[in-house]
Design a protein around this motif. Structure first.
Motif, mmCIF file in Angstrom:
data_model
loop_
_atom_site.group_PDB
_atom_site.id
_atom_site.type_symbol
_atom_site.label_atom_id
_atom_site.label_comp_id
_atom_site.label_asym_id
_atom_site.label_seq_id
_atom_site.Cartn_x
_atom_site.Cartn_y
_atom_site.Cartn_z
ATOM 1 N N PRO A 100 0.811 -1.222 0.000
ATOM 2 C CA PRO A 100 0.000 0.000 0.000
ATOM 3 C C PRO A 100 0.840 1.265 0.000
ATOM 4 O O PRO A 100 1.811 1.379 0.736
ATOM 5 C CB PRO A 100 -0.808 -0.130 1.296
ATOM 6 C CG PRO A 100 0.037 -0.974 2.190
ATOM 7 C CD PRO A 100 0.774 -1.915 1.291
ATOM 8 N N GLU A 101 0.474 2.189 -0.870
ATOM 9 C CA GLU A 101 1.088 3.512 -0.850
ATOM 10 C C GLU A 101 0.605 4.246 0.390
ATOM 11 O O GLU A 101 -0.601 4.325 0.637
ATOM 12 C CB GLU A 101 0.684 4.264 -2.120
ATOM 13 C CG GLU A 101 1.269 5.654 -2.238
ATOM 14 C CD GLU A 101 0.799 6.357 -3.501
ATOM 15 O OE1 GLU A 101 0.538 7.568 -3.438
ATOM 16 O OE2 GLU A 101 0.684 5.674 -4.548
ATOM 17 N N PRO A 102 1.500 4.769 1.221
ATOM 18 C CA PRO A 102 1.067 5.391 2.483
ATOM 19 C C PRO A 102 0.309 6.698 2.253
ATOM 20 O O PRO A 102 0.503 7.389 1.256
ATOM 21 C CB PRO A 102 2.387 5.644 3.226
ATOM 22 C CG PRO A 102 3.422 5.726 2.145
ATOM 23 C CD PRO A 102 2.975 4.795 1.069
ATOM 24 N N GLY A 103 -0.557 7.007 3.207
ATOM 25 C CA GLY A 103 -1.244 8.291 3.205
ATOM 26 C C GLY A 103 -2.348 8.443 2.179
ATOM 27 O O GLY A 103 -2.702 9.566 1.806
ATOM 28 N N SER A 139 -4.349 8.150 -7.716
ATOM 29 C CA SER A 139 -4.410 8.323 -9.161
ATOM 30 C C SER A 139 -5.050 9.680 -9.449
ATOM 31 O O SER A 139 -5.930 10.125 -8.692
ATOM 32 C CB SER A 139 -5.240 7.200 -9.791
ATOM 33 O OG SER A 139 -5.364 7.384 -11.189
ATOM 34 N N PRO A 140 -4.617 10.370 -10.508
ATOM 35 C CA PRO A 140 -5.257 11.646 -10.859
ATOM 36 C C PRO A 140 -6.725 11.429 -11.228
ATOM 37 O O PRO A 140 -7.124 10.345 -11.654
ATOM 38 C CB PRO A 140 -4.447 12.131 -12.068
ATOM 39 C CG PRO A 140 -3.194 11.321 -12.068
ATOM 40 C CD PRO A 140 -3.518 10.014 -11.427
ATOM 41 N N SER A 141 -7.499 12.476 -11.098
ATOM 42 C CA SER A 141 -8.917 12.393 -11.472
ATOM 43 C C SER A 141 -9.046 12.290 -12.986
ATOM 44 O O SER A 141 -8.460 13.102 -13.711
ATOM 45 C CB SER A 141 -9.665 13.642 -10.995
ATOM 46 O OG SER A 141 -9.550 13.787 -9.612
ATOM 47 N N GLY A 152 -8.908 13.733 -6.670
ATOM 48 C CA GLY A 152 -8.132 12.589 -7.107
ATOM 49 C C GLY A 152 -8.798 11.289 -6.679
ATOM 50 O O GLY A 152 -9.848 11.295 -6.030
ATOM 51 N N VAL A 153 -8.169 10.172 -7.020
ATOM 52 C CA VAL A 153 -8.778 8.854 -6.816
ATOM 53 C C VAL A 153 -7.883 7.994 -5.920
ATOM 54 O O VAL A 153 -6.668 7.913 -6.130
ATOM 55 C CB VAL A 153 -8.989 8.125 -8.162
ATOM 56 C CG1 VAL A 153 -9.803 6.851 -7.958
ATOM 57 C CG2 VAL A 153 -9.668 9.042 -9.171
ATOM 58 N N ALA A 154 -8.509 7.373 -4.930
ATOM 59 C CA ALA A 154 -7.854 6.312 -4.167
ATOM 60 C C ALA A 154 -8.202 4.989 -4.845
ATOM 61 O O ALA A 154 -9.383 4.659 -4.988
ATOM 62 C CB ALA A 154 -8.338 6.320 -2.720
ATOM 63 N N VAL A 155 -7.196 4.252 -5.268
ATOM 64 C CA VAL A 155 -7.400 3.022 -6.031
ATOM 65 C C VAL A 155 -6.936 1.829 -5.202
ATOM 66 O O VAL A 155 -5.802 1.808 -4.711
ATOM 67 C CB VAL A 155 -6.636 3.046 -7.372
ATOM 68 C CG1 VAL A 155 -6.901 1.763 -8.156
ATOM 69 C CG2 VAL A 155 -7.025 4.265 -8.196
#
Length: 227
Positions: A100-103, A139-141, A152-155
């Motif tokens: 997981p990418e933090p934050g 991820s960018p919107s 933006g988007v949490a994927v």
């Protein structure tokens, strides 16, 4: 109304199956008590009771989601939640690989998002050959979805290395009590409600849940608005 009737019919059918199994085991034991024992009967019946309990629990979850009502959203670190859920999974022969990418923070109901993850992980474990891979990233919107994802988007991606799902049947798995006539569905267990509940929770949080292309197995992709 037609959808409600169909759902009621499907739910009744799913509930009748474990009830019929329990009845058959008890009747056999009464007919030939010398051929069984209390531990043997109890072990057999408990399997059907577990299935009944799972179906009823999922039906109650659907009822709560459809009832709606006020929900207190709070900042939830999706990466932290994924790490916690992966670490608390019961030990099985299936291995989790997660990076997981933090934050990656979303606004949501922590309990419902945990339920969503549980359903995705349960589904992946049922079908994986050996490994479940979980990714969390920003991820960018997308331009077409700026209104849905303004920050933006949490994927979140949950990928199993099982038999996968035919592209033509990817939406079918999100229908309640859906059954696929494939190796993926055979003897898989589950209630047929896990993924529909997961999608309901995603949509209640302004997000999406869908199945996307993968070199092997199934790849379920959750997208939520970043906080």
């Amino acid at each position: 109304m037609q959808q409600q009737r169909q759902f009621t019919s499907d739910a009744s059918h799913e509930l009748r199956t474990p009830i019929a199994a329990i009845r058959a085991e008890v009747e056999d034991a009464l007919h030939a008590p010398e051929e069984t024992s209390v531990p043997t009967l109890g072990t057999t019946v408990l399997g059907s009771v577990d299935r009944l309990e799972a179906i009823v629990g999922d039906l109650l979850a659907i009822a709560r989601l459809e009832k709606g009502g006020p929900v207190e959203f709070e900042p939830v670190d999706l990466a932290e939640l994924v790490t916690t859920e992966c670490e608390r999974r019961p030990q099985t022969d299936k291995r989790y690989e997660y990076s997981p990418e933090p934050g990656v923070v979303v606004k949501g109901d922590r309990y419902r998002l945990s339920r969503l993850l549980t359903n995705l992980f349960d589904n992946a474990e049922r079908h994986a050959a050996s490994t479940i891979t979980v990714h969390v990233r920003r991820s960018p919107s997308p331009k077409r979805d700026m209104q849905r994802f303004p920050q933006g988007v949490a994927v979140l991606e949950v990928i199993d290395d099982g038999p996968g799902i035919d592209p033509s049947k990817r939406e079918l798995v999100f229908q309640r009590f859906a059954r696929l006539d494939t190796a993926r569905d055979r003897h898989a267990g589950g209630t047929g409600l896990g993924l529909p509940i997961a999608r309901q929770i995603a949509e209640a949080h302004g997000g999406t849940l869908q199945i996307e292309d993968s070199p092997r197995g199934a790849r379920l992709v959750l997208r939520l608005p970043l906080s």
